[in-house]
Write a protein that holds these residues in place. Sequence first.
Motif, short mmCIF file in Angstrom:
data_model
loop_
_atom_site.label_atom_id
_atom_site.label_comp_id
_atom_site.label_asym_id
_atom_site.label_seq_id
_atom_site.Cartn_x
_atom_site.Cartn_y
_atom_site.Cartn_z
N ASP B 15 -0.58 -2.61 4.38
CA ASP B 15 -0.35 -1.19 4.12
C ASP B 15 -1.68 -0.45 4.13
O ASP B 15 -2.47 -0.56 3.19
CB ASP B 15 0.35 -1.02 2.76
CG ASP B 15 0.85 0.40 2.56
OD1 ASP B 15 0.30 1.31 3.22
OD2 ASP B 15 1.77 0.60 1.76
N ASP B 17 -2.20 2.54 3.77
CA ASP B 17 -2.28 3.59 2.76
C ASP B 17 -2.76 3.03 1.43
O ASP B 17 -3.25 3.77 0.58
CB ASP B 17 -0.92 4.26 2.59
CG ASP B 17 -1.08 5.68 2.07
OD1 ASP B 17 -2.11 6.30 2.36
OD2 ASP B 17 -0.16 6.16 1.37
N ARG B 18 -2.59 1.75 1.24
CA ARG B 18 -3.05 1.13 0.01
C ARG B 18 -4.48 0.60 0.15
O ARG B 18 -5.25 0.63 -0.79
CB ARG B 18 -2.15 -0.05 -0.36
CG ARG B 18 -0.82 0.33 -0.99
CD ARG B 18 -0.06 -0.94 -1.33
NE ARG B 18 1.23 -0.68 -1.95
CZ ARG B 18 1.54 -1.08 -3.19
NH1 ARG B 18 0.66 -1.74 -3.91
NH2 ARG B 18 2.72 -0.82 -3.71
N CYS B 19 -4.80 0.08 1.30
CA CYS B 19 -6.10 -0.59 1.47
C CYS B 19 -7.23 0.37 1.20
O CYS B 19 -7.31 1.45 1.78
CB CYS B 19 -6.24 -1.16 2.88
SG CYS B 19 -7.88 -1.85 3.18
N ALA B 189 -5.41 -3.80 -4.34
CA ALA B 189 -4.47 -2.71 -4.09
C ALA B 189 -3.11 -3.21 -3.61
O ALA B 189 -2.23 -2.41 -3.34
CB ALA B 189 -5.07 -1.76 -3.07
#
Lengths: 731, 237, 455
Positions: B15, B17-19, B189
């Motif tokens: 993901d 968007d999380r990294c 994350a």
Amino acid sequence: MKRRTFLQLGGMTAAGALLAGCQAENEKLIPFLIPPDEGVTPGRAVYYASACRACPAGCGILVRVAEGRAKKIEGNPLHPVNRGKLCARGQALVQELYHPDRIRQPLKRSGPRGTGTFTPITWDEGLSLLAGRLKALQRDRESDRLALLTPPLQGAMAELAAGFLRAFGSPQHGTFELLAPDWLRTAQRQCFGAATLPWYDVAETRYLLSFGADFVEAHLSPVHYGHAFGRMRQHRDTVRGHFTYVGGRMSLTGASADRWLPARPGSEGTLALGLARLLLDAEWHDAAALAAHGLQRDEMLRHLAGYDLDRVAEETGLPAAAIAEVAREFASTRPSLAMVGEAVAFQSNGPEAVRAILLLNLLAGNLDRPGGVYPAGGGPGPEQTFSELFPLIAKMRDGGIKVALIQGNPVHAIPPATGFQAALAGVPFIVSCATLLDDTALEADLILPDHAALESWGEVIPQAGGRAGVVGLMQPVVTPVCDSRPFPDLLLATAQELGGKVAAAMPYPSYLELLKAVTRRRLDPAGGSDFAPVWANLLRQGGDFPPLGDSVPDYRWRSDAAFPAPARARFAGAEQEFPLHLQVYPASAFYDGRGAPFPWLQQLPDPMTTVVWDSWVEINPATAAGLGIGHGDLVEVTSPQGALRLPAVLYPGIRPDLVAIPLGQGQRGGGRYAQGRGGNPLTLLAATVAGVAPQPAWHATRVRLTRVSAQGELVTAGHPQGSYRSDLLGI
Amino acid sequence: MGKLTSPYRWGMVIDLDRCTGCGACVVACQAENNVALCDKQQIGEGRGMHWLRIERFWVGTYPDVRVRFLPVLCQHCHDAPCEPVCPVYASYHNPDGLNGQVYNRCVGTRYCGNNCPYAVRVFNFYQHEWPPPLADQLSPDITVRSRGVMEKCSFCIQRIRRAKEEATGEGRLVRDGEVQPACAQTCPAEALVFGNLADPHSRVARLARSPRRFQLLEQLGTHPSVYYLKGGGREHV
Amino acid sequence: MSDIPVTAKSAGQLNGELLSSLRPPSRRWYLLVLLLGAVVAWGLFAFAWQLTHGMYVTGKNRPVMWGFYITGFVFWVGLSHSGTMVSAILRLSQANWRRPILRAAEAMTVFCIAVAGLFPLIHLGRNWTFFYMMPYPNQRGLWPNFRSPLLWDMTAITAYIIGSSLFLYLGLLPDLALARDRASGWRQRVYGVLAMGWRGSAHEWSVYRKASILMAALIIPVAISVHSIVAWDFAVTVVPGWHSTIFPPYFVIGAILSGVAAVITLMIVIRKAFQLEDYLTPLHFDNMGKLLLVISLLWTYAYFVEVQTTWYAHEPIEWEVFSFMAGTYTVPLLLMLIGNALLPIVTMCFQRLRRSIAVMLVVSLLVNVGMFIERFLIIVPSLAHKNMPFVWGSYAPSWVEISVNLAAVAGFTLLFTLFAKFFPIVAVTDVRELEVLQAEVPLGRAKLPAIVGEE
Ligand code: SF4
Ligand code: SF4
Ligand code: SF4
Ligand code: SF4
Ligand code: SF4
């Protein structure tokens, strides 16, 4: 025929190759030609729970041990701070244990100081050397001339050190930590009455506004907040938390932001107050919260009279529209929360700016609510470790310290402008308890090597990253690799050598017994039950992780708290001579330098620059072009305090009037992987800024750049041009 | 893909968007898999050995500049370009859909390295050493690769093997989340999620159906086992 | 057009002149062999260095995992081409002027392909495990992967080595008998064994002629397939700039271009070394020049097609590779275009230049410099700027790779020098055959029909 042909062709090849091909080692035998999914699992491993002390976050770890060796460190899933996750530094702890340059036994200096010439001695000799010096102090009634220098200590260790010093009769305990959040505790005390650290509910927030709080790499508890950040982004079905980052340098944390506001260094407090005024003006604030904290809107607006949008935009160098938009978003996307970090705090006006940001949370009604800020996140801790350093330095300089007993590496991690290194050089007897010949050990007269973390007992109380009294336990996971002794046991042994009232004050057979006693007292104040199973359980799960209590201390804005009023930031160095601001920041792999000795971390590309094995200076491409500096060129960074030669990194994410240098490198010692690598930007910093009370102002120094040559010897993992071509991947 | 008989099809979702680009996964992989230490010169020569890298891209110019992080590891392609070109089956496809690498078969043609479009294969140009006692950390589950052979991310196959052995011993299949490669395990994350794509209820399979899903160099038809989820964007506010 | 002025000489004179290679070696010859031997030894040392240290002594890296060795491989496979091809085509089309150069061309093929075959082995990371790639039942329970183009390479090259050796040997047979009859001592015994009892009977000749034609016909598809397969090493991959359907024909044309140029160079060298000015006349160079012109035009067309389709499609990563190549390797690129296209096309249009030995030498050498560069520019830029921009890279050959490539040149020359010393380098019987042909057809002023079709 085919075979023969190839034998002919390859005959020559094979002859020479046989020599090289015969170097088989056992590791290579097992999987010989066997695919790994049909391979052999050689024995089972065991896991030991322990704790990471590579930074003050204090994460819980599980160490995989096979063949009596520590093989791999994993996060402890039970630990509430890191929930089974770890940062890169935590992973690398195992390299402290097996570092090829570990100090294998006590050493006595045999050449001039700082040259690194030492003679191995036995522990008996070492202890009696130290005890002899201490006895001499006692004899001459100069007991107060012993100084103990350690990182901030907690729990049993703090008790032990305090007891030792008290019994010996010295008040000198320096506990400096370069990046310690003392400033945050002070601000919390001034605003809310208690010197605690806040806990931010990042995971549940919908709008995160960070003023230079680099929670991904170093701020308070990176793994905890990194985890929370991931949840904030994508854990909830319909909500994706928004993130705005304020700071002149786009840090690793800032790189994940949806919006970046590159405010002029030192103007962040002004921005916070500007936002506060926009909130109050538009009545977007949380009226109930204001009332609960005994604050009046009109009164506050009066204080904020000078913070109109135009002035704030002018001072911060940001577009007014962006500021207004952020104010509206911050107020309307509830719950929201504002964090403040070192990039703000270490300005000359940091303390007031930090308070301004705390106030912003109050205005938006973010205090003590899910998705907001809990001011009582971590227990109280020290506030004045920096200002307390100065009297100690003065005393050292004036010959008031005769023996310095040091754990940690202050010689590298204290800015030389404080005079610490010069003063330490005048101390007649320096004892270092290190695992590697670091910069401090190199200056020592006697080195009594400490255990590595994975060989030690200990207690790690996370400084932040939770709301309850979490205590992590460290336990040895392997038999010691070297002839070293844990620092607390060294203190106990020294006390025994000294005899008399010092020995009597420290009746513990070992630090482990003290640790058990302290833990027992904490968990079971009445002392009735059988402690053995409790202890075994603590060891198994890695510490005491009490569930969240229901009662949250009620934090109220102090009625006597002054309204935050950040002054214009001051800087050391005249603008004409030193046109650029300097920001030093903890390299994500090295923290303040304690990660630098480990090759995994040296080899890990810096996330933002992809540089390996080096340090560098980050320059906005426009600024660099103006100075004729290209990517990788060697440049000299000059401040009023000193000069440093570093390779240049063209960094699009930094203000043109700002340059930044990572902390951690530039060590003289620290083993083969760290020594002589890069530069230490602390040598550039002014210790204090004229006209500002002693407080760490690490971002308040100005510098200038000069190009030296094209030979910067910079190595980046990313291709310099390819790093701009994400279009080719469509990401 | 149809010819797989195993109940597993290991895969990963990353993901973006999380990294946060923190790099913890890179070190975890190095620690888990006996990945060699490389000095500055070796990395400068393009001979670093990391099995997992975080690509960092700059987009735009100051002040409208953005950074994109892209963790790249072996994509365990189902139509892996690295496999057919290997003359000795050192790069092979296992029944669980993994691209495996048998170090002791590899003769070092480096053909697979050329043909891997993701450039995740690293070659042992050097005979890498672990100065004692650093070698004590080396995992006994994984071979130490000698010079002249190719290596790359294995999806931590030793962990998969352990989990499968355990599950087989208990007469069941490996449960979702029971096996985690080192990188996913440590990722603060939780940007990396690993699991069995053949099980439609697994976390990884559910995430792989996300509308944000894409695959790297999809147009090449390699059919990777790694799915990425798009990151960023103000449109979500 | 007049042909070789053979009529003026007697059979004995002819045999003597053409077998001049069998005269005892001179001091200059020894010097040359020594020099070449030294270069080869140096190359062996470099290779041993690589064996004992590791592949890091080369310039290769990630992403450029192939470099000068594979460049050398493709280059030498290319060179190997024309030898046999030229000889076979000319044999089949009965172009009589071919006769004096046949042997040199065929020998060149054998040595080139032998040298070429070494490169993939030198290039292995673990050279000592090269036998893993060989298909034979073994205790490792491992069969090589015939889906891999490298196995196709191995098969094709092995076939080509065998085929071209047989081709060479077959042509050599009558000459070996001739040499046997004129030599003495151990040489006579060696030639005797090799000549396999050739007596020159009519039956032998008739079988021989059929076999030559058959071999020539068979070797052409093999030759074409070899270089197509080498092209497939690249074309079947997913590497941008490699993955191109034009590669097989393009490689074959390139191979013939470099081969023809090499044959011209050889002709000049042999002509000088063995004082064969009477047999290798400007007429031969004129004909070879025309061939060079045609092939160079073809090559230019193929190159244009390759670049043009990429440019027109403008697929981002492919175009990135081309731009990178043009930007970083401008000088080699221009050299290649001059050497392979501009220079041969312009000069070979003029008969005067075609018949000038000096011009032919320069042009033929530059064509091969250009061809080496072409191989390099096919291999390296594509790898350096593959699909993942973050790990783009670059490549420069190391001293080891350069040494091995130089040693390949020296090794080839050495083999050739030794061959020329011990075997008839000019096809005596072929030349004599022409003489016989002329004797049988009393035409007075010779107008030979065989070359009418040719010109
Ligand atoms: S955040 Fe600090 S305590 Fe946690 S793993 Fe990393 S270095 Fe260790
Ligand atoms: S550990 Fe996770 S967040 Fe950090 S770089 Fe790796 S994938 Fe990204
Ligand atoms: S990513 Fe590369 S190495 Fe991995 S399977 Fe695909 S082609 Fe092979
Ligand atoms: S380098 Fe090894 S794995 Fe790769 S193609 Fe060659 S032999 Fe196979
Ligand atoms: S799956 Fe395992 S081998 Fe692959 S990158 Fe992650 S940690 Fe490394």
